[in-house]
Write an enzyme that holds these catalytic residues in place. Structure first.
Site, PDB file in Angstrom:
ATOM      1  N   SER A   1       0.754  -1.099   0.127  1.00 31.64           N
ATOM      2  CA  SER A   1       0.070   0.031   0.006  1.00 31.64           C
ATOM      3  C   SER A   1       0.853   1.230   0.102  1.00 31.64           C
ATOM      4  CB  SER A   1      -0.835   0.007   1.283  1.00 31.64           C
ATOM      5  OG  SER A   1      -1.799   0.928   0.977  1.00 31.64           O
TER       6      SER A   1
ATOM      7  N   ASN B   1      -2.839   0.323  -4.249  1.00 23.98           N
ATOM      8  CA  ASN B   1      -2.618  -0.846  -3.241  1.00 23.98           C
ATOM      9  C   ASN B   1      -2.833  -2.028  -4.086  1.00 23.98           C
ATOM     10  OD1 ASN B   1      -4.906  -2.805  -1.758  1.00 23.98           O
ATOM     11  ND2 ASN B   1      -3.339  -1.994  -0.324  1.00 23.98           N
TER      12      ASN B   1
ATOM     13  N   GLU C   1       0.931   3.062  13.208  1.00 17.16           N
ATOM     14  CA  GLU C   1       1.882   4.046  12.087  1.00 17.16           C
ATOM     15  C   GLU C   1       1.919   3.611  10.749  1.00 17.16           C
ATOM     16  OE1 GLU C   1       3.439   6.950  13.396  1.00 17.16           O
ATOM     17  OE2 GLU C   1       2.439   6.617  15.290  1.00 17.16           O
ATOM     18  N   SER C   2       1.655   2.548  10.554  1.00 16.08           N
ATOM     19  CA  SER C   2       1.814   2.018   9.137  1.00 16.08           C
ATOM     20  C   SER C   2       0.462   2.484   8.512  1.00 16.08           C
ATOM     21  CB  SER C   2       2.280   0.608   8.976  1.00 16.08           C
ATOM     22  OG  SER C   2       3.269   0.386   9.442  1.00 16.08           O
TER      23      SER C   2
ATOM     24  N   ARG D   1      -0.355  -2.219  12.659  1.00 11.63           N
ATOM     25  CA  ARG D   1       0.441  -1.302  13.351  1.00 11.63           C
ATOM     26  C   ARG D   1      -0.024  -0.062  12.866  1.00 11.63           C
ATOM     27  NH1 ARG D   1       5.507   1.386  11.411  1.00 11.63           N
ATOM     28  NH2 ARG D   1       6.943   1.777  13.228  1.00 11.63           N
TER      29      ARG D   1
ATOM     30  N   HIS E   1      -2.384   7.163  -5.065  1.00 10.16           N
ATOM     31  CA  HIS E   1      -2.420   6.124  -3.861  1.00 10.16           C
ATOM     32  C   HIS E   1      -2.400   4.877  -4.837  1.00 10.16           C
ATOM     33  CE1 HIS E   1      -5.475   3.095  -2.609  1.00 10.16           C
ATOM     34  NE2 HIS E   1      -4.695   3.185  -1.422  1.00 10.16           N
TER      35      HIS E   1
END
Length: 307
Positions: free
Chosen positions: A88, A104, A269-270, A267, A102
């Site tokens: 991503s 993914n 932060e990710s 996670r 963006h």
């Protein structure tokens, strides 16, 4: 298949990070390796305060374990184990003339928890691919939108001429900020639940998804190169930050990937690396009539066939 695709996204992450670092010329990606307590982990790479890119992330993960109750309800299944891996990325440029991008690409498997094969592996009861790539400009250069969509179409046409119009339409529907009644950007491709059929094997879907992944740098970097050195004003920068607010709204209100990460104890932060560093919300903001800003808004009110 899961090993094959995970190997692919590791290589693709390296290729995309190098391409972005080369065009930025200054900033380098910072890498964090992380583990998920319930199973699996990932490799997060973030670029910040560059010459071209203000903030961006290119992340891969491979997680597994028991499917959470919330996801069981979403998929309408009982208890099951799962494996999910994907790449991503979100890139927020500094210059408002350069669009945010963006992308993914992901793969998902579910396993029967009551049946175990002699190899010790769970029996796969369902599997699918998903993903896509889309462009979010702050100032509309129609030739950039056309280039991005043409690159997407060329990748799709290598496999099936029906794919581009189908997945372009799905992208327009998915990246729609319903509470604002406008598109997040000018679209691209979006596909999900690509499962084996009589016409398409999982290997066929793998070949298609990787074709799209391999097209990403070709779709985006020429646009960056063309726009990154254009002059811009403080007012145009403010407009960029207002529009970034709409990007944040979509990710936190509608985005399935963000929801999946939060529901599976990913996670944080990710998961939230997609959010831009500088954002503004102005009460009841409307662009000046006849301005370039209004031109963008008018395009976002209804999907455009760029090709």
């Amino acid at each position: 298949m899961k090993d094959q695709f995970y190997q692919y996204i590791q290589t693709l992450q390296d290729q995309i990070c190098k391409g972005l670092e080369d065009i930025d010329g200054v900033a380098k990606f910072r890498e964090d390796l992380w583990d998920r307590p319930e199973g699996g982990g990932g490799r997060t790479r973030v670029i910040e305060n560059g010459q071209v890119f203000e903030k961006g992330g290119v992340n891969i993960s491979a997680v597994h374990g028991k499917l959470p109750d919330s996801m069981q309800k979403l998929f309408n299944v009982g208890e099951a184990d799962f494996f999910a891996c994907g790449l991503s990325l979100v890139i927020h440029p500094k210059n408002p003339m350069v669009p945010t991008v963006h992308a993914n690409w992901r793969y998902f498997e579910m396993y029967d928890t009551s049946t175990e094969l002699s190899t010790g592996l769970r029996k796969v009861i369902n599997s699918w691919f998903g993903g896509g790539q889309d462009l979010t400009p702050y100032y509309l250069f129609e030739e950039d939108a056309i280039h991005f969509h043409q690159t997407c179409k060329t990748a799709c046409d290598q496999h099936n001429a029906a794919f581009y119009p189908k997945y372009k339409k799905q992208c327009d529907a998915y990246f729609w900020n319903a509470h604002r009644n406008e598109a997040r950007g000018v679209g691209g491709l979006f596909f999900d639940y690509l499962k084996a059929t009589e016409a398409q094997s999982m290997e066929d879907w793998y070949n298609f998804v990787t074709e799209v992944g391999n097209s990403f740098l070709e779709a985006y970097l020429p646009i960056v190169a063309k726009r990154k050195d254009l002059p811009y004003s403080a007012e145009q920068r403010t407009w960029q930050e207002i529009r970034r607010g709409r990007y944040v709204e979509f990710n936190l209100v509608h985005d399935k990937g963000t929801l999946f990460g939060l529901k599976t104890n990913g996670r944080i932060e990710s998961i939230l690396m997609s959010l831009p560093p500088q954002v503004q919300w102005h009460y009841d903001h409307h662009p000046v009539a006849g301005s370039e800003e209004e031109k963008l808004i008018q395009v976002l009110e209804k999907p455009v066939d760029w090709i």
